[in-house]
Design a protein around this motif. Structure first.
Motif, PDB file in Angstrom:
ATOM      1  N   GLU A  43     105.197  64.445  74.823  1.00 19.00           N
ATOM      2  CA  GLU A  43     104.018  64.656  73.981  1.00 19.00           C
ATOM      3  C   GLU A  43     104.401  65.042  72.550  1.00 19.00           C
ATOM      4  N   LYS A  44     105.421  65.885  72.410  1.00 16.08           N
ATOM      5  CA  LYS A  44     105.837  66.330  71.073  1.00 16.08           C
ATOM      6  C   LYS A  44     106.279  65.146  70.226  1.00 16.08           C
ATOM      7  N   LYS A  45     107.077  64.265  70.809  1.00 12.08           N
ATOM      8  CA  LYS A  45     107.551  63.094  70.079  1.00 12.08           C
ATOM      9  C   LYS A  45     106.384  62.205  69.664  1.00 12.08           C
ATOM     10  N   LEU A  46     105.428  62.006  70.564  1.00  7.73           N
ATOM     11  CA  LEU A  46     104.275  61.160  70.255  1.00  7.73           C
ATOM     12  C   LEU A  46     103.484  61.737  69.091  1.00  7.73           C
ATOM     13  N   LYS A  47     103.200  63.033  69.132  1.00 11.65           N
ATOM     14  CA  LYS A  47     102.390  63.637  68.078  1.00 11.65           C
ATOM     15  C   LYS A  47     103.126  63.655  66.745  1.00 11.65           C
ATOM     16  N   GLU A  48     104.443  63.827  66.777  1.00 11.99           N
ATOM     17  CA  GLU A  48     105.222  63.761  65.540  1.00 11.99           C
ATOM     18  C   GLU A  48     105.163  62.359  64.940  1.00 11.99           C
ATOM     19  N   VAL A  66      96.514  63.402  75.364  1.00  7.47           N
ATOM     20  CA  VAL A  66      97.853  63.020  75.809  1.00  7.47           C
ATOM     21  C   VAL A  66      98.047  63.432  77.266  1.00  7.47           C
ATOM     22  N   LEU A  67      98.494  62.492  78.073  1.00 12.10           N
ATOM     23  CA  LEU A  67      98.829  62.749  79.471  1.00 12.10           C
ATOM     24  C   LEU A  67     100.333  62.553  79.621  1.00 12.10           C
ATOM     25  N   THR A  68     101.042  63.626  79.961  1.00  6.69           N
ATOM     26  CA  THR A  68     102.501  63.565  80.036  1.00  6.69           C
ATOM     27  C   THR A  68     102.945  63.417  81.481  1.00  6.69           C
TER      28      THR A  68
END
Length: 255
Positions: A43-48, A66-68
């Motif tokens: 999720e962190k990578k996606l939001k960045e 986001v569904l991780t």
């Protein structure tokens, strides 16, 4: 024309949403002001990544969940669908995009490698399609897009395992479309050619040029070009299209 929803606001589930075609499709859907359930493993990578993309912070805040989870983890997939079912949204669309690609000659491909291609590219897609269709059946509408490949249609030397998995996905698409048509649930596939994504980063220099020489348009495609086709198939103005596989390949010949 917008998506159709009878009760809850409609939403789209995209697997493999953190990069390549999945990310491009996510951004395109957010720009349509559709709510998106983005399935990814980080999720962190996606939001960045989204923070630096051409999309407003407001769209991300209000239209993204986001569904991780790992798409090959059957229990995790079930839990993700429970979250969707309990949300204030109805699942209108599914983009089965998560996948892995193996370049390996037939004699050098282990059974474990072959099974991994099937697990991610076929079994995981089947489970998502099955669970999504159950939710869509209640509202009697929906659009499911499976991301296949031109090698699923034509085969490719050195990609027996990968092409087998993508061909299976096409059979799944056609059979599910026939079964679900009476419920107003559409199932289609897109078959990308050589697209600039992390999956094709290994194709450089002579190897890359050899592929492009077999593309009629003499260039690689972009993830945005695939996303545009997917968005069209999600929209209600494609409501009479089902059971089809649309090639988006720049007129590519696969050797």
């Amino acid at each position: 024309m917008s998506l159709v929803s009878k009760d809850k606001a409609p939403a789209i589930l995209i697997t493999g949403a953190s990069g390549g075609i999945g990310l491009a499709t996510l951004i395109a859907c957010l720009k349509e002001n559709w709510h998106v359930f983005a399935a990814c493993r980080d999720e962190k990578k996606l939001k960045e990544t989204l923070a630096s993309a051409d999309i407003s912070a407001s769209d991300i805040e209000h239209h993204l969940t986001v569904l991780t989870y790992d798409v090959s983890d059957q229990e995790a997939v079930k839990q993700a669908f429970r979250q969707i079912q309990q949300s204030p949204f109805s699942l209108y669309g599914l983009v089965n995009n998560a996948g892995v690609m193996l370049d390996s000659m037939l004699g050098m491909t282990s059974l474990a490698q072959f099974e991994q291609q099937l697990l991610v590219n076929v079994t995981a897609c089947f489970q998502h399609l099955q669970l999504a269709s159950r939710l869509m059946t209640k509202q009697k509408q929906g659009s499911i897009i499976n991301v296949s490949s031109v090698v699923g249609l034509d085969g490719a030397s050195g990609q027996v395992a990968y092409s087998t998995s993508k061909a299976a996905l096409l059979g799944m698409t056609k059979s599910a479309a026939k079964e679900l048509a009476k419920l107003n649930i559409r199932v289609n596939a897109v078959a990308p050619g050589f697209i600039e994504t992390p999956l094709t980063d290994a194709y450089q220099d002579e190897k890359r040029q050899a592929v492009l020489n077999n593309v009629g348009m003499k260039r690689a495609g972009t993830a945005n070009e695939i996303a545009a086709t997917i968005v069209h198939l999600l929209r209600s103005d494609s409501a009479y299209i089902t059971g089809q596989c649309i090639r988006v390949d720049g007129l590519m010949t696969v050797a």
